[in-house]
Design a protein around this motif. Structure first.
Motif, PDB file in Angstrom:
ATOM      1  N   GLN A   4     -13.500   4.523  -1.278  1.00  0.00           N
ATOM      2  CA  GLN A   4     -12.359   3.595  -1.637  1.00  0.00           C
ATOM      3  C   GLN A   4     -12.262   4.656  -3.203  1.00  0.00           C
ATOM      4  O   GLN A   4     -12.101   5.095  -4.523  1.00  0.00           O
ATOM      5  N   LYS A   5     -10.982   4.878  -2.752  1.00  0.00           N
ATOM      6  CA  LYS A   5     -10.008   5.771  -3.423  1.00  0.00           C
ATOM      7  C   LYS A   5      -9.707   5.225  -5.107  1.00  0.00           C
ATOM      8  O   LYS A   5      -9.350   3.969  -5.134  1.00  0.00           O
ATOM      9  N   THR A   6      -9.897   5.514  -6.270  1.00  0.00           N
ATOM     10  CA  THR A   6      -9.462   5.509  -7.658  1.00  0.00           C
ATOM     11  C   THR A   6      -7.569   5.618  -7.557  1.00  0.00           C
ATOM     12  O   THR A   6      -7.041   6.341  -7.140  1.00  0.00           O
ATOM     13  N   ASP A   7      -7.746   3.973  -8.789  1.00  0.00           N
ATOM     14  CA  ASP A   7      -6.097   4.673  -9.010  1.00  0.00           C
ATOM     15  C   ASP A   7      -6.383   4.175 -10.635  1.00  0.00           C
ATOM     16  O   ASP A   7      -7.313   4.392 -11.420  1.00  0.00           O
ATOM     17  N   GLN A   8      -5.478   4.217 -11.380  1.00  0.00           N
ATOM     18  CA  GLN A   8      -5.163   4.175 -13.225  1.00  0.00           C
ATOM     19  C   GLN A   8      -5.801   2.926 -13.169  1.00  0.00           C
ATOM     20  O   GLN A   8      -6.011   2.190 -14.794  1.00  0.00           O
ATOM     21  N   ARG A   9      -6.369   1.621 -12.131  1.00  0.00           N
ATOM     22  CA  ARG A   9      -6.835   0.500 -13.155  1.00  0.00           C
ATOM     23  C   ARG A   9      -8.404   1.259 -13.868  1.00  0.00           C
ATOM     24  O   ARG A   9      -8.692   0.402 -14.061  1.00  0.00           O
ATOM     25  N   ASP A  10      -8.755   1.915 -12.524  1.00  0.00           N
ATOM     26  CA  ASP A  10     -10.076   2.554 -12.239  1.00  0.00           C
ATOM     27  C   ASP A  10     -10.605   3.231 -13.608  1.00  0.00           C
ATOM     28  O   ASP A  10     -11.309   2.828 -14.466  1.00  0.00           O
ATOM     29  N   VAL A  11      -9.568   4.758 -13.870  1.00  0.00           N
ATOM     30  CA  VAL A  11      -9.178   5.311 -15.647  1.00  0.00           C
ATOM     31  C   VAL A  11      -9.383   3.938 -16.646  1.00  0.00           C
ATOM     32  O   VAL A  11     -10.345   3.951 -17.817  1.00  0.00           O
ATOM     33  N   ARG A  77      -1.328  -3.385 -13.552  1.00  0.00           N
ATOM     34  CA  ARG A  77      -0.916  -3.956 -12.233  1.00  0.00           C
ATOM     35  C   ARG A  77      -0.146  -3.602 -11.542  1.00  0.00           C
ATOM     36  O   ARG A  77       0.780  -2.664 -11.377  1.00  0.00           O
ATOM     37  N   LEU A  78      -0.962  -3.898  -9.806  1.00  0.00           N
ATOM     38  CA  LEU A  78       0.162  -2.735  -8.689  1.00  0.00           C
ATOM     39  C   LEU A  78       0.562  -4.103  -7.832  1.00  0.00           C
ATOM     40  O   LEU A  78       0.686  -3.495  -6.728  1.00  0.00           O
ATOM     41  N   ASP A  79       0.416  -5.613  -8.675  1.00  0.00           N
ATOM     42  CA  ASP A  79       1.095  -6.706  -7.725  1.00  0.00           C
ATOM     43  C   ASP A  79       2.340  -5.761  -6.535  1.00  0.00           C
ATOM     44  O   ASP A  79       2.564  -6.553  -5.645  1.00  0.00           O
ATOM     45  N   ASP A  80       3.478  -5.101  -7.486  1.00  0.00           N
ATOM     46  CA  ASP A  80       4.649  -4.893  -6.632  1.00  0.00           C
ATOM     47  C   ASP A  80       5.267  -4.016  -5.807  1.00  0.00           C
ATOM     48  O   ASP A  80       5.045  -3.159  -5.030  1.00  0.00           O
ATOM     49  N   VAL A  81       3.321  -2.871  -5.466  1.00  0.00           N
ATOM     50  CA  VAL A  81       3.062  -2.390  -4.973  1.00  0.00           C
ATOM     51  C   VAL A  81       2.850  -2.595  -3.735  1.00  0.00           C
ATOM     52  O   VAL A  81       1.412  -3.760  -3.851  1.00  0.00           O
ATOM     53  N   HIS A  82       3.606  -2.433  -2.326  1.00  0.00           N
ATOM     54  CA  HIS A  82       2.842  -2.640  -1.186  1.00  0.00           C
ATOM     55  C   HIS A  82       1.577  -2.171  -0.696  1.00  0.00           C
ATOM     56  O   HIS A  82       1.277  -1.216  -0.551  1.00  0.00           O
ATOM     57  N   GLN A  83       0.211  -2.697  -0.244  1.00  0.00           N
ATOM     58  CA  GLN A  83      -0.527  -2.249   0.243  1.00  0.00           C
ATOM     59  C   GLN A  83      -0.936  -2.378   1.236  1.00  0.00           C
ATOM     60  O   GLN A  83      -0.726  -3.839   2.242  1.00  0.00           O
ATOM     61  N   ASP A  84      -0.711  -1.252   1.957  1.00  0.00           N
ATOM     62  CA  ASP A  84      -1.315  -1.822   3.262  1.00  0.00           C
ATOM     63  C   ASP A  84      -2.709  -2.232   3.707  1.00  0.00           C
ATOM     64  O   ASP A  84      -3.488  -2.107   3.460  1.00  0.00           O
ATOM     65  N   GLY A  85      -2.805  -3.022   5.093  1.00  0.00           N
ATOM     66  CA  GLY A  85      -3.918  -4.101   4.771  1.00  0.00           C
ATOM     67  C   GLY A  85      -3.735  -4.707   6.552  1.00  0.00           C
ATOM     68  O   GLY A  85      -3.117  -4.116   7.284  1.00  0.00           O
ATOM     69  N   PHE A  86      -3.930  -5.420   6.757  1.00  0.00           N
ATOM     70  CA  PHE A  86      -4.666  -6.115   7.838  1.00  0.00           C
ATOM     71  C   PHE A  86      -4.403  -7.453   7.936  1.00  0.00           C
ATOM     72  O   PHE A  86      -3.616  -7.908   9.496  1.00  0.00           O
ATOM     73  N   ALA A  87      -3.139  -7.978   6.841  1.00  0.00           N
ATOM     74  CA  ALA A  87      -1.596  -8.975   6.663  1.00  0.00           C
ATOM     75  C   ALA A  87      -0.996  -8.868   7.836  1.00  0.00           C
ATOM     76  O   ALA A  87       0.068  -7.846   8.226  1.00  0.00           O
ATOM     77  N   GLU A  88      -0.628  -9.859   8.517  1.00  0.00           N
ATOM     78  CA  GLU A  88       1.002 -10.023   8.319  1.00  0.00           C
ATOM     79  C   GLU A  88       1.872  -8.623   7.918  1.00  0.00           C
ATOM     80  O   GLU A  88       1.648  -9.341   6.462  1.00  0.00           O
ATOM     81  N   GLY A  89       2.798  -8.256   8.391  1.00  0.00           N
ATOM     82  CA  GLY A  89       4.160  -8.916   7.150  1.00  0.00           C
ATOM     83  C   GLY A  89       5.081  -9.243   6.629  1.00  0.00           C
ATOM     84  O   GLY A  89       4.207 -10.422   6.258  1.00  0.00           O
ATOM     85  N   ARG A  90       5.549  -8.776   5.384  1.00  0.00           N
ATOM     86  CA  ARG A  90       6.156  -9.872   4.724  1.00  0.00           C
ATOM     87  C   ARG A  90       7.245 -10.711   5.921  1.00  0.00           C
ATOM     88  O   ARG A  90       7.615 -10.785   6.387  1.00  0.00           O
TER      89      ARG A  90
END
Length: 136
Positions: A4-11, A77-90
Motif C-alpha cells: 500500500q502506497k502511503t500519502d500525506q495522511r500517513d505522514v 483529505r483526498l476526497d476531491d482526488v479521483h481514486q481508481d478502483g473497482f467502482a463504475e465511472g462517475r
C-alpha cells in the motif's frame, strides 16, 4: 502494510503519533516492544514511510490515553482526488428538462442488457398499454 502506497495522511498520522509518544514520555523502543516490532519499524510509522495498522493505532491510543479520533483530526483529505478502483465511472448529472426521457433511456438500456427476451417483450407490451391509457 506491504503493497500500500502511503500519502500525506500517513505522514500526518505519524507526526501525531510521535507527538503523543513524546508527551507521554515513551521511548520508541518501549512502544515498539508493545507492538511486537522493532524501534526502526515504529520510526517508519512516525515518519509516514509505512502505514500503521488500525490494531497498532488502537494499542497506542490506549497506551497514551488519547482517543483514536485525535490522530485524524485535521488530517489532509483526498476526497476531491479521483481514486481508481473497482467502482463504475462517475454518474452523469441528471438533466432536469428531459428527466423522464433520460430515465426511460437508461431503463431501456439496462433492460436490454440484463433481462431475457421474453421479459423484455412483456415490459414493452406494458409500456405500450400505459401509453394507450394516457392517450399517447
Amino acid at each position: 502494510m506491504a503493497g500500500q502506497k502511503t500519502d500525506q495522511r500517513d505522514v500526518y498520522v505519524g507526526q501525531r503519533i510521535a507527538e503523543q509518544r513524546r508527551k507521554a514520555s515513551l521511548t520508541q523502543r518501549r512502544v515498539a516492544e508493545s507492538f511486537g516490532m522493532s524501534a526502526a519499524q515504529l520510526q517508519k510509522y512516525e515518519k509516514g514511510t509505512n502505514r500503521i495498522s488500525a490494531i497498532h493505532l488502537d494499542i497506542f491510543s490506549r497506551m497514551t490515553g488519547v482517543p483514536l479520533e485525535y490522530f485524524f483530526q485535521g488530517a489532509p483529505r483526498l476526497d476531491d482526488v479521483h481514486q481508481d478502483g473497482f467502482a463504475e465511472g462517475r454518474q452523469q448529472p441528471y438533466a432536469a428538462e428531459t428527466d423522464l426521457q433520460n430515465l426511460a433511456e437508461v431503463m431501456a438500456q439496462r433492460v436490454g442488457e440484463h433481462l431475457p427476451e421474453s421479459l423484455r417483450r412483456d415490459i414493452a407490451a406494458a409500456a405500450q398499454a400505459f401509453s394507450r391509457k394516457l392517450g399517447g
